[in-house]
Design an enzyme around this catalytic site. Structure first.
Site, PDB file in Angstrom:
ATOM      1  CG  ASP A  88      -6.951  39.561 -22.095  1.00 30.66           C
ATOM      2  OD1 ASP A  88      -7.707  38.744 -21.523  1.00 30.66           O
ATOM      3  OD2 ASP A  88      -6.561  40.611 -21.551  1.00 30.66           O
ATOM      4  CD  GLU A 155      -8.675  39.925 -16.279  1.00 30.28           C
ATOM      5  OE1 GLU A 155      -8.772  40.516 -15.182  1.00 30.28           O
ATOM      6  OE2 GLU A 155      -7.607  39.434 -16.669  1.00 30.28           O
TER       7      GLU A 155
END
Ligand code: ZN
Ligand code: ZN
Length: 415
Positions: A88, A155
């Site tokens: 991400d 995350e």
């Protein structure tokens, strides 16, 4: 313009860890990912891209936890090793001046449009793991066992590892005996460091809503002032670290936001603040969380206010390097990268949800850091800065080399 010039790695000859490296392909992956970051748990195009790369290598793969992708290389007898790369980006307007800088935008859960950037360098993690997979898939005669490639979303919000585990990650993929992972950091490119034992802190984020009683500012006797009450709470919360926790155990209790009121002559009916709590040990974490509850509820009680609402925003699990496995990884990295390029480091107060992947099935894990900058060019930016633009080389070859080396430390022999 500070575009780093990609250099072709020279350690790609036969027998080396990087033998057969297609540097141009690797750099192409990075340039694409860097320019196309996506917000946590919205990594749809990234997942498609990763899956297409794995398909191109003939590596079986499936989606897991929404935008997560799992690849599996089954190569005969031997151990099962999992390697995780997070995928991400962050809501940051990139200001690196790189000609491949991100200009894309995304939408937060609450509908806010925001710029998006790979401000934590997760694009280097994905690039390194995809390149490691390519090298290992091309060289199946040199190793034996099963490699599970975990491309984990979310995350930054601590949602992704949990989402993958909850979606049956370890029922759908072979259960590993160890889970490995790595993170780029503002250190010298070409170097890695790791800690033995605790690698990163646990983190808990809480939102506290303090309820009072609204009144005219001239008539405090008719109010329960949530601002005065909230201020007492914040002040007393400072004593958790200074007066309750054993000073030999690191802990942080930070209040990052405090919002209340609309006008100076109105005592409002509520205040809201957030807390960020960082600890290294489970007992200290429990102690800090219990103290927060006790102080917040106790302060409200002595003010005659209703019980406040305490909500969890997120919780990051421990990130723990099993000492024996960290030893094994450290010596493999030292042999591959050279003694001078591998250091043992102290745990950091930052947090990661990587640990959940291994802890959820009770197996050991090792997580290391690799540098992304030329320190000769001055103080590097920190992760999450709008200036965080790692030098492509030797960052990507080092990330790839470290990944392959870590994996081969388990799978590097034929039975
Ligand atoms: Zn980050
Ligand atoms: Zn990160």
């Amino acid at each position: 313009m500070t575009t780093p010039t990609p250099t072709t790695p020279n350690e790609t000859g036969p027998g080396s860890v990087l033998a057969g490296l297609d540097a141009e392909h690797m750099h192409g992956i990075y340039l694409h990912l860097h320019a196309h970051p996506e917000l946590s748990m919205q990594e749809h195009a990234t997942a498609d891209y990763v899956a297409a790369e794995l398909d191109g290598l003939g590596i079986e793969n499936f989606r897991c936890g929404g935008t997560g992708v799992v690849g599996i290389i089954r190569n005969g007898e031997g151990p099962v090793v999992a390697f995780r790369a997070d995928t991400d980006g962050l809501p940051i307007a990139e200001d690196t001046g790189l000609d491949y800088a991100s200009t894309v935008t995304g939408t937060l859960e609450d509908g806010t449009a925001v710029p998006v950037m790979h401000g934590c360098g997760h694009d280097t993690h994905v690039t390194s793991l995809l390149t490691a997979a390519r090298l290992l898939a091309d060289r199946t005669d040199a190793w034996s066992g099963t490699l599970v490639l975990v491309f984990q979303p979310g995350e930054e919000t601590a949602a992704g590892a949990r989402a993958m585990v909850d979606d049956g990650l370890w029922d759908r993929a072979p259960r590993p005996e160890v889970v490995l992972g790595q993170h780029v950091m503002p250190g010298q490119a070409g170097t890695v460091n790791l800690s033995h034992g605790t690698a990163m802190a646990m983190a808990d984020a809480l939102r506290v809503t303090v309820y009072g009683k609204q009144s005219h500012g001239s008539q405090p006797q008719a109010s329960i002032d949530p601002i005065v009450l909230g201020a007492h709470m914040i002040a007393r919360l400072q004593t958790i670290v200074s007066r309750e926790i054993d000073p030999r155990s690191p802990a942080v209790v930070t209040s990052g936001t405090f919002h209340a009121g609309l006008k100076e002559n109105i005592i409002p009916d509520r205040a809201e603040f957030t807390l960020n709590i960082r600890t290294f040990e489970q007992e200290v974490r429990s102690q800090a969380l219990a103290a927060v509850r006790r102080i917040v509820i106790g302060e409200a009680a002595v003010s005659g206010a209703p019980e406040p609402l305490i909500e969890e925003i997120y919780t990051f699990p421990r990130c723990h390097n099993d000492p024996a496995e960290a030893e094994r990884i450290e010596s493999a990295l030292r042999a591959e990268l050279g003694e001078e390029n591998v250091a043992v480091s102290e745990p950091v107060m930052g947090s990661e949800d990587f640990g959940h992947l291994a802890d959820s099935i009770g197996v050991p894990s090792v997580f290391w850091m690799f540098g992304g900058f030329d320190l000769g060019e001055g103080e590097p930016p920190v992760n999450h800065s709008p200036f965080f633009g790692p030098a492509m080389e030797p960052t990507l070859t080092t990330g790839t080399r470290a990944a392959v080396t870590g994996i081969l430390a388990y799978l590097g022999t034929k039975p």
